[in-house]
Motif scaffolding. Structure first.
Motif, PDB file in Angstrom:
ATOM      1  N   SER A  18     -11.142  -2.223   8.987  1.00  0.00           N
ATOM      2  CA  SER A  18     -10.398  -2.127   7.726  1.00  0.00           C
ATOM      3  C   SER A  18     -11.387  -2.128   6.564  1.00  0.00           C
ATOM      4  CB  SER A  18      -9.431  -3.300   7.580  1.00  0.00           C
ATOM      5  OG  SER A  18      -8.414  -3.251   8.555  1.00  0.00           O
ATOM      6  N   LEU A  23      -4.249  -7.625  12.060  1.00  0.00           N
ATOM      7  CA  LEU A  23      -4.147  -6.441  11.202  1.00  0.00           C
ATOM      8  C   LEU A  23      -5.405  -6.261  10.365  1.00  0.00           C
ATOM      9  CD1 LEU A  23      -0.555  -6.177   9.652  1.00  0.00           C
ATOM     10  CD2 LEU A  23      -1.834  -4.395  10.855  1.00  0.00           C
ATOM     11  N   GLY A  53      -6.726  -3.378  12.230  1.00  0.00           N
ATOM     12  CA  GLY A  53      -5.618  -2.489  11.917  1.00  0.00           C
ATOM     13  C   GLY A  53      -5.995  -1.177  11.271  1.00  0.00           C
ATOM     14  N   LEU A 110      -6.961  -0.625   8.222  1.00  0.00           N
ATOM     15  CA  LEU A 110      -6.303  -0.580   6.915  1.00  0.00           C
ATOM     16  C   LEU A 110      -7.274  -0.153   5.812  1.00  0.00           C
ATOM     17  CD1 LEU A 110      -4.488  -4.040   7.131  1.00  0.00           C
ATOM     18  CD2 LEU A 110      -3.613  -1.817   7.862  1.00  0.00           C
ATOM     19  N   ASP A 123      -1.882   1.816   5.792  1.00  0.00           N
ATOM     20  CA  ASP A 123      -2.116   1.599   7.216  1.00  0.00           C
ATOM     21  C   ASP A 123      -2.937   2.736   7.821  1.00  0.00           C
ATOM     22  OD1 ASP A 123      -0.429   3.744   7.802  1.00  0.00           O
ATOM     23  OD2 ASP A 123       1.285   2.485   8.303  1.00  0.00           O
ATOM     24  N   ARG A 124      -3.231   2.649   9.108  1.00  0.00           N
ATOM     25  CA  ARG A 124      -4.110   3.615   9.756  1.00  0.00           C
ATOM     26  C   ARG A 124      -3.521   5.022   9.773  1.00  0.00           C
ATOM     27  NH1 ARG A 124      -5.961   2.295  15.051  1.00  0.00           N
ATOM     28  NH2 ARG A 124      -5.444   0.099  14.896  1.00  0.00           N
ATOM     29  N   MET A 150       1.941   0.183   3.119  1.00  0.00           N
ATOM     30  CA  MET A 150       2.679  -0.944   3.673  1.00  0.00           C
ATOM     31  C   MET A 150       3.570  -1.524   2.583  1.00  0.00           C
ATOM     32  SD  MET A 150      -0.151  -2.865   6.086  1.00  0.00           S
ATOM     33  CE  MET A 150       1.084  -4.029   6.706  1.00  0.00           C
TER      34      MET A 150
END
Length: 790
Positions: A90, A349, A353, A355, A601-602, A607
């Motif tokens: 992330s 996450l 995640g 991110l 998010d990926r 989000m």
């Protein structure tokens, strides 16, 4: 890749179990089992028939029952693989998109195939599986050779296609992410059962995925260095460039790492890496993916000439002076239930995640703030004092700046000038228990005063006296009581009248006047008013719902006393002070401070609710405007505690603060665009400042107030921060001002505020004071006891 493969593991199942013994077999037994498995795999793969008969019949006579047993054994294994998405690093970014920090349990950046150089694709296929585009997930020739060799030796290695290698890595990564020890052992055991499982899953996978999808998945899951996962991370680490930009030599070096990430690491083992690189280049030449000229060029290149290593450390330790803000952001996410339901899910996450966490930090303003605090109180100052600046945007709660005169270092062996303690934030978000805010608490009393229909032109007594009781409806008998009484002192630099307006009491920070104002209000209401603006003890977690639901008497306990709730012997974080004062600039709208603008998010989707501004009208607009105007006078009047330190071309207001015994000094002030809190004090122990210089000015112990260090810092930063910004006007003076409101003298006779009413002598404090030293030289004022009725 197709949408279903955005996290290129597809649907993988980790339920497969070993179908054969893991221990060594006898040569005849191993050969028979190997043949049976091969028959089953080939039959299910649909490539048996003539080839199978031609190969095996001369060597051994087999009944159809053997093949059937192999098919049955093969069919007993699951054909669908289901795994969690791969761990992916992330990113935490400043408001301009610049990288602050990377978080990962495995350093991986996922990229689609069209962002991976064809040189890399060719290099990996040529050295690992040159028949990749010909087979159906299992290479017949390679498998036969490997099984024959393994049957003779008892080994279980070799013969794996890229698809099988991907499946193996996918199963192992999934087991590690789930911390499933049993599944990890199954994914790495040396057995025919594992090889058979991988083969079946590979065959099944290639019936659903295209070759390019399989190759893309492999290139994102494979290890391209000791701690680099995926080709993009490897490219950035070794060459400081993206995977799409790699030349044949770089591609060959990277492809050569995968079969031994540590052994072929070009940094640690350049000779081994060079040998393997040239083997890859030879394969690329053999399969016509480079020319002889290119081979000659890249095979002669030294490893040192190729490398441009960029080390990326996980976490905020690599963010330098921005590390404190970075740490605040990550702790906010880990504490925020809108991010994920549990702490464990939030941590997963953040660290895996993939991110993109876009923050509110303004890099230019942050640089200015950092320069100021470092210059005024250098990190290596023998004084040990701390200095910090934090800025919140009114109307949004966005944290624009978070600076302190230290470098962020989360390790126990941090050097001098380094710390993990964030001087600006509450304890749960990386701070300490906070620092007493002194008279910067007074605007909350003023707010409650106005909310009860009173006026800034009302007059209150200024005489010093012992006060034994204050209204406090949430306490027993509805009052605070102390036998010894509460006797606040003043430290002002102008003559005072026996009765002063609330306006003057605010401008000159008259403690005795504010104590008398509180006696016309209620301590519980004042504390609740402060809480409504987010000004709470720094020991409470702002993300914990109970912080806002508990009774005010439970929150304050025995600290619900006039020295705390009126004159600020309460430890509040600088961030919460800045956010609370922003309410006055935003016409009564309080916004919970946030360092996050959005989290992507990926899959590139925002989000919901994470980092969203949480704003609410907390006080009446008329009240907020009156407080803003009143605090503006504190800056405009050179005789007031703000000493005329205005922001040229911009309406601004604020308040000084000095805690008991002058241990901590503050200035919190705002324009329409920014609300900034500045703190100065010793972060580890109570020490009265003095005996050293700040920005060339020698500090004399006992004569350091909120306007000595913190106010000049605030003014310098705010002038720089507002350069080029439009002037957004404050409200006009509230109506109802009487004629006798001269800000210097008020009306009536003067009074010695350090003694009995009616005196005409010294005003009882050093020039330049801000009235915040509630305990005088003797230390902090005793908070007193509640009246329990006994």
């Amino acid at each position: 890749m197709a949408d279903r493969d955005s996290a290129p593991l597809g649907n993988l199942s980790s339920e497969a179990t070993s179908a054969s013994p893991t221990g060594p077999a006898t040569v005849p037994g191993a050969a028979l089992r190997a043949l049976m498995l091969l028959l089953g795999m080939l039959a299910v793969a649909g490539i048996a028939g003539v080839l199978l008969a031609a190969f095996f019949l001369p060597a051994v006579s087999m009944s159809s029952a053997v093949a059937k047993d192999g098919v049955d054994l093969f069919d007993s294994l699951p054909a669908e693989l289901e795994t969690q998405p791969l761990n992916e690093a992330s990113r935490i970014e400043a408001s301009d998109g610049s990288l602050l920090a990377t978080f990962y349990s495995q350093n991986r950046i996922m990229v689609p195939l069209d962002e991976i150089s064809p040189n890399v694709q060719h290099a990996v296929v040529d050295i690992e599986d040159h028949r990749f585009y010909e087979h159906g997930g299992m290479d017949f020739t390679g498998t036969v050779r490997a099984l024959a060799n393994n049957a003779a030796s008892g080994a279980t290695q070799g013969g794996s296609t890229l698809t099988q290698q991907y499946v193996k890595n996918a199963l192992l990564m999934d087991a590690e992410q789930r911390n499933d020890k049993e599944a990890q052992a199954e994914a790495t055991e040396q057995s025919y059962g594992r090889k058979l499982r991988e083969a079946k899953l590979a065959i099944s996978l290639e019936k659903r995925w295209s070759k390019d999808e399989v190759l893309n998945a492999y290139l994102n899951v494979a290890q391209f260095g000791p701690s680099q996962y995926g080709v993009q991370t490897g490219a950035q680490h070794y060459f400081s460039k993206d995977a799409k930009d790699l030349n044949p030599g770089e591609a060959a070096l990277l492809a050569g790492i995968t079969n031994s990430p540590n052994g072929n690491d070009p940094v640690a083992n350049p000779e081994a890496a060079k040998k393997r690189r040239n083997e890859v280049l030879s394969a690329m030449l053999r399969y016509d993916h480079i020319t002889q000229k290119e081979y000659d060029k890249y095979s002669k290149q030294s490893i040192d000439d190729m490398l441009k290593v960029k080390n990326v450390k996980a976490g905020c330790g690599d963010a330098g002076t921005n590390g404190f803000f970075c740490d605040y952001v990550t702790r906010s996410l880990l504490n925020d239930p809108t991010f994920a339901d549990t702490y464990e899910e939030r941590q997963k996450l953040l660290y895996g995640g993939g991110l993109t966490i876009k923050t509110t930090l303004d890099p230019d303003l942050q640089k200015d703030a950092q320069e100021i605090v470092d210059r005024k109180v250098p990190q290596d100052s023998d004084s040990g004092f701390g200095h910090s600046i934090v800025t919140v945007e009114p109307g949004t709660g966005k944290v624009l700046v978070m600076a302190e005169n230290r470098t962020f270092d989360p390790h126990a062996d941090a050097s001098a000038g380094e710390t993990s303690l964030n001087y600006n934030v509450p304890q749960a978000l990386g701070g300490s228990s906070g620092f007493p805010v002194g008279s910067t608490f007074k605007p909350y009393v003023l707010t409650d005063w106005l909310e009860h229909g009173k006026s800034i032109y009302d007059k209150v007594g200024t005489a010093r006296q012992t006060l034994k009781t204050f209204p406090a409806q949430c306490l027993d008998r509805g009052r605070w009581y102390e036998t010894q009484g509460y006797n606040p002192d003043n430290a002002v630099s102008v003559p005072l009248s026996a009765q002063e307006t609330v306006l003057n009491a605010t401008k000159f920070s008259v403690n005795t006047a504010y104590a008398n104002m509180a006696r016309q209000l209620d301590l519980c209401d004042i504390a609740e008013q402060a809480r409504s603006l987010g000004a709470i003890p720094a020991t409470y977690n702002p993300f914990d719902k109970s912080t806002w639901d508990m009774s005010i008497e439970d929150m304050y306990g025995t600290e619900l006393a006039p020295s705390v709730v009126v004159l600020g012997e309460l430890r509040i974080s600088a961030l919460d002070q800045a956010a609370a004062y922003a309410t006055f600039a935003a016409e009564g709208t309080y916004c919970k401070p946030t360092g996050i603008s959005e989290v992507i998010d990926r899959d590139g989707k925002k989000m919901k609710d994470v980092g969203a501004g949480q704003c609410e009208q907390k006080i009446d607009k008329k009240t907020a405007d009156q407080v803003a105007w009143t605090l503006e006078q504190d800056l405009k009047d050179p005789r007031a505690t703000g000493k005329g330190k205005v922001i040229p071309g911009h309406d601004a207001g604020g308040k000084t603060g000095t805690s008991g015994s002058q241990f901590h000094t503050w200035y919190v002030g705002f324009t329409r665009q920014m609300s900034t809190a500045v703190w100065f004090g010793n972060p580890t122990r109570n020490v009265r400042p003095g005996g050293f210089s700040v920005d060339g000015e020698y500090l004399e112990r006992g004569k350091v107030w909120g306007n000595t260090v913190s106010l000049p810092t605030w003014q310098e930063f705010m002038i720089k921060a507002h350069k080029g910004l439009p002037d957004e006007k404050f409200p006009k003076q509230p109506a109802g001002a009487p004629k006798d409101t001269d800000p210097g003298n008020g009306s009536g006779g003067t009074v010695d505020t350090g003694g009995a009413a009616g005196g005409t002598n010294d005003t009882g404090g050093a020039a330049g004071g801000d009235g915040g030293d509630t305990g005088g030289d003797g230390g902090d004022q005793n908070s007193g006891d509640q009246d329990t009725g006994n």
